[in-house]
Structures are given as C-alpha cells and as structure tokens.
Design a protein around this motif. Structure first.
Motif, PDB file in Angstrom:
ATOM      1  N   ALA A 223      50.674 -30.648  -0.303  1.00 37.71           N
ATOM      2  CA  ALA A 223      50.038 -31.902   0.092  1.00 37.71           C
ATOM      3  C   ALA A 223      50.861 -32.545   1.200  1.00 37.71           C
ATOM      4  O   ALA A 223      52.094 -32.484   1.175  1.00 37.71           O
ATOM      5  CB  ALA A 223      49.908 -32.866  -1.090  1.00 37.71           C
ATOM      6  N   GLY A 225      50.297 -36.165   3.517  1.00 37.43           N
ATOM      7  CA  GLY A 225      49.426 -37.264   3.933  1.00 37.43           C
ATOM      8  C   GLY A 225      49.994 -38.602   3.539  1.00 37.43           C
ATOM      9  O   GLY A 225      51.157 -38.721   3.125  1.00 37.43           O
ATOM     10  N   GLU A 229      46.469 -40.770   0.102  1.00 41.62           N
ATOM     11  CA  GLU A 229      45.923 -39.420   0.173  1.00 41.62           C
ATOM     12  C   GLU A 229      46.586 -38.498  -0.842  1.00 41.62           C
ATOM     13  O   GLU A 229      45.922 -37.678  -1.483  1.00 41.62           O
ATOM     14  CB  GLU A 229      46.079 -38.868   1.590  1.00 41.62           C
ATOM     15  CG  GLU A 229      45.136 -39.507   2.600  1.00 41.62           C
ATOM     16  CD  GLU A 229      45.464 -39.133   4.034  1.00 41.62           C
ATOM     17  OE1 GLU A 229      44.593 -39.350   4.902  1.00 41.62           O
ATOM     18  OE2 GLU A 229      46.584 -38.638   4.286  1.00 41.62           O
ATOM     19  N   VAL A 230      47.885 -38.625  -0.992  1.00 43.05           N
ATOM     20  CA  VAL A 230      48.589 -37.782  -1.958  1.00 43.05           C
ATOM     21  C   VAL A 230      48.233 -38.198  -3.379  1.00 43.05           C
ATOM     22  O   VAL A 230      48.005 -37.350  -4.249  1.00 43.05           O
ATOM     23  CB  VAL A 230      50.111 -37.853  -1.719  1.00 43.05           C
ATOM     24  CG1 VAL A 230      50.875 -37.190  -2.854  1.00 43.05           C
ATOM     25  CG2 VAL A 230      50.469 -37.198  -0.387  1.00 43.05           C
ATOM     26  N   ARG A 231      48.185 -39.490  -3.618  1.00 43.12           N
ATOM     27  CA  ARG A 231      47.831 -39.967  -4.966  1.00 43.12           C
ATOM     28  C   ARG A 231      46.452 -39.473  -5.383  1.00 43.12           C
ATOM     29  O   ARG A 231      46.220 -39.180  -6.561  1.00 43.12           O
ATOM     30  CB  ARG A 231      47.848 -41.497  -4.983  1.00 43.12           C
ATOM     31  CG  ARG A 231      49.197 -42.102  -5.308  1.00 43.12           C
ATOM     32  CD  ARG A 231      49.109 -43.603  -5.220  1.00 43.12           C
ATOM     33  NE  ARG A 231      50.216 -44.259  -5.902  1.00 43.12           N
ATOM     34  CZ  ARG A 231      50.530 -45.532  -5.740  1.00 43.12           C
ATOM     35  NH1 ARG A 231      49.816 -46.296  -4.910  1.00 43.12           N
ATOM     36  NH2 ARG A 231      51.538 -46.062  -6.388  1.00 43.12           N
ATOM     37  N   ASN A 232      45.521 -39.400  -4.436  1.00 47.27           N
ATOM     38  CA  ASN A 232      44.143 -39.021  -4.738  1.00 47.27           C
ATOM     39  C   ASN A 232      43.865 -37.549  -4.483  1.00 47.27           C
ATOM     40  O   ASN A 232      42.700 -37.138  -4.414  1.00 47.27           O
ATOM     41  CB  ASN A 232      43.185 -39.878  -3.900  1.00 47.27           C
ATOM     42  CG  ASN A 232      43.294 -41.355  -4.223  1.00 47.27           C
ATOM     43  OD1 ASN A 232      43.452 -41.719  -5.389  1.00 47.27           O
ATOM     44  ND2 ASN A 232      43.231 -42.208  -3.216  1.00 47.27           N
ATOM     45  N   SER A 233      44.913 -36.747  -4.349  1.00 46.40           N
ATOM     46  CA  SER A 233      44.750 -35.329  -4.081  1.00 46.40           C
ATOM     47  C   SER A 233      43.989 -34.633  -5.220  1.00 46.40           C
ATOM     48  O   SER A 233      44.154 -34.960  -6.397  1.00 46.40           O
ATOM     49  CB  SER A 233      46.120 -34.670  -3.906  1.00 46.40           C
ATOM     50  OG  SER A 233      46.004 -33.269  -3.843  1.00 46.40           O
ATOM     51  N   ASP A 234      43.154 -33.657  -4.834  1.00 50.75           N
ATOM     52  CA  ASP A 234      42.406 -32.880  -5.826  1.00 50.75           C
ATOM     53  C   ASP A 234      43.253 -31.744  -6.409  1.00 50.75           C
ATOM     54  O   ASP A 234      42.810 -31.079  -7.346  1.00 50.75           O
ATOM     55  CB  ASP A 234      41.150 -32.281  -5.183  1.00 50.75           C
ATOM     56  CG  ASP A 234      40.143 -33.344  -4.765  1.00 50.75           C
ATOM     57  OD1 ASP A 234      40.125 -34.409  -5.419  1.00 50.75           O
ATOM     58  OD2 ASP A 234      39.396 -33.113  -3.793  1.00 50.75           O
ATOM     59  N   SER A 235      44.426 -31.518  -5.843  1.00 50.75           N
ATOM     60  CA  SER A 235      45.260 -30.400  -6.285  1.00 50.75           C
ATOM     61  C   SER A 235      45.831 -30.665  -7.680  1.00 50.75           C
ATOM     62  O   SER A 235      46.464 -31.703  -7.927  1.00 50.75           O
ATOM     63  CB  SER A 235      46.413 -30.182  -5.295  1.00 50.75           C
ATOM     64  OG  SER A 235      47.377 -29.298  -5.836  1.00 50.75           O
ATOM     65  N   VAL A 238      49.632 -30.968  -7.483  1.00 48.59           N
ATOM     66  CA  VAL A 238      50.101 -32.279  -7.026  1.00 48.59           C
ATOM     67  C   VAL A 238      50.015 -33.295  -8.157  1.00 48.59           C
ATOM     68  O   VAL A 238      50.965 -34.041  -8.418  1.00 48.59           O
ATOM     69  CB  VAL A 238      49.283 -32.761  -5.811  1.00 48.59           C
ATOM     70  CG1 VAL A 238      49.649 -34.204  -5.459  1.00 48.59           C
ATOM     71  CG2 VAL A 238      49.526 -31.857  -4.607  1.00 48.59           C
ATOM     72  N   GLN A 239      48.887 -33.320  -8.845  1.00 49.73           N
ATOM     73  CA  GLN A 239      48.704 -34.281  -9.932  1.00 49.73           C
ATOM     74  C   GLN A 239      49.674 -34.017 -11.080  1.00 49.73           C
ATOM     75  O   GLN A 239      50.148 -34.949 -11.726  1.00 49.73           O
ATOM     76  CB  GLN A 239      47.257 -34.241 -10.433  1.00 49.73           C
ATOM     77  CG  GLN A 239      46.249 -34.787  -9.440  1.00 49.73           C
ATOM     78  CD  GLN A 239      46.570 -36.214  -9.000  1.00 49.73           C
ATOM     79  OE1 GLN A 239      47.018 -37.039  -9.808  1.00 49.73           O
ATOM     80  NE2 GLN A 239      46.361 -36.503  -7.724  1.00 49.73           N
TER      81      GLN A 239
END
Length: 270
Positions: A223, A225, A229-235, A238-239
């Motif tokens: 990720a 951004g 953008e990172v907080r809302n990442s679909d990965s 990442v989450q």
C-alpha cells in the motif's frame, strides 16, 4: 514544470545471499513531505532505510537522492550528499563518552570549517528547537528516553538537512512524550520544508504525522497513499497490520504427529 522528487526509488531489489528482502520496491518522497514506512517485523523497512542512507547496495533497481544516482555516485558525491542528510537512529546512538553538547557539535566539527563560537551557538539553537535548553553539559547516561530521542534529533538537524531520516522516533516512549515528538516533527517540517522519511510501527504516530504512508510486507509494497487511502485499503494484509490481527499458522495434528514419529525413528537409526 515538473521537478524530480528529492527521493526516488525504482524497482529496488535487495537480498542477503539467497534471502530476498526487498522485491521491486518503488516510491517517491516529495519536497516537504513526510513519508511514513510501516510494516511488521521482517517486512524490510529497516533494510530499505539502510539503502536510502547508502549503507547497503541493491541487487538491482535505481535510486536517486537529491538528483544524484546513488548507484553510480562516487565517494565524494556521497560525502556531499550526507552533508545534506540528517539521521536519527532508534537507540539515539549518542556517544556515551561525550556530553550532549559535544554529540551535537560533532557533525559541524567534522564537516565544516566553522569557528568554535559559531558551532556553539548553532548547537544551543538546536537544543532550543528540540526543547532541551541548557542540557549541553549532561551525559547521555543522565538523560531519559525522551531526552535521548530529542538530543539525537538535534544532532540530525545540526547541518540543516534537506532530507531527514528517523528510525522509530517514538518507540519506547510514553504517549505524552511521543505525541510531543510528533508535534515537534510537524513543526520542523513546516518551518524548514525538508523531506522526512520515518520508520515506525506506532499507528497513532503514523496517522498523525504522515502525508503519505508506505506499507511493506514480506519485502513488497502492499500500500502507498494518504492516511485515508491506507486506512480504507481493500488489502487483507494491510488491514491485518492496521488492526494488529494475528496470522495464525495452519496446524495439522496428524501431520505433526507423523513428523515427530519420523524424527524419533531417524534418531534411533543413527
């Protein structure tokens, strides 16, 4: 007119023997930007920092610092580059045999021809900047953890760098001291316009200071951004990092039992 970013990394690959630590890493750091690099243990963030500092050479890929191609940079160019860079390591890395003032004076004494009085004035200014006025005669052993971090930051700033690299600046500090360091970093960035790279695993700190966040996992950028953008990442990876979700290893009891039986049999035969 488009200008070259102060830090530019393209397709960087790093390895120690057969162990590939960074895989095809690409990122930029803009002028006046704070880029936070995050990742779990073994993700490659410290290795990336060492490459940015010129302490390690990549297997492949390109990197530019302040317009200089680091792969082809001569020792003289690297020396000039490092005068434009400031570094504060995780432990502070203060010389235990020197007092705080001498630790901060050292880069000016080694790299400039300034007279002692001017160096002393600059040292005191930087101590004021990091809220350590009058501490120049203290030894590192007499400092608290937060004071060591501030003294290390003062030394990193003494040459008025264009690039600042910070390794876990708030690690091990209580929340109040950590928050004050975060605020100080933002003020310094706004006042000087320098570009800052911060390695951290502290989520609260990262979300407060970052203009952008780069998340590394197993040597890859998963990720890159803004904070949102990172907080809302679909990965999911990442989450998992953001929510501190533990990745449980798969455990097959029958296979594990067979492995133990096989190992025990092998020992008896030998």
């Amino acid at each position: 007119m488009r200008t070259t970013p102060p830090i530019r990394v393209r397709n960087l690959v790093a390895a120690f023997g057969d162990n590939v630590v960074l895989r095809d890493v690409s990122l930029d750091v803009a002028a006046g930007e704070i880029l936070v690099i995050m990742g779990g243990s073994g993700s490659g963030k410290s290795t990336l920092l060492r490459h940015m500092l010129g302490l390690l050479k990549p297997v492949s890929g390109d990197m530019e610092l302040l317009g200089i191609d680091t792969a082809s940079a001569t020792d003289k160019q690297w020396m000039a580059l490092r005068r434009r860079m400031g570094v504060a390591f995780q432990s502070g890395a203060l010389f235990s045999s020197m007092n705080v003032g001498d630790n901060i004076r050292l880069p000016l004494r080694e790299r400039t021809g300034l007279d002692p009085e001017t160096i002393d004035i600059m040292m005191r200014i930087k101590l004021d900047v990091v809220n350590l006025p009058g501490c120049e005669d203290l030894m590192p052993a007499e400092l608290s953890g937060g004071m060591i971090k501030r003294a290390a930051l003062a030394r990193a700033l003494i040459m008025d760098p264009e690039l600042l690299f910070l390794d876990e600046p708030s690690a091990g500090l209580d929340p109040v001291i950590a928050a004050s360091l975060d605020e100080l970093l933002l003020q310094l960035r706004d006042a000087t316009g320098m570009s800052v790279v911060v390695i951290t695993h502290e989520l609260e700190s990262a979300f407060k200071i970052a203009d952008r966040i780069c998340v590394l996992d197993r040597g890859e950028v998963i990720a890159l951004g803004t904070v949102d953008e990172v907080r809302n990442s679909d990965s999911e990876r990442v989450q998992a990092l953001l929510t501190r979700k533990v990745e449980s290893p798969k455990f097959e009891p029958q296979a594990y039992l067979q492995q133990l039986i096989g190992a025990s049999s092998a020992r008896r035969v030998n």
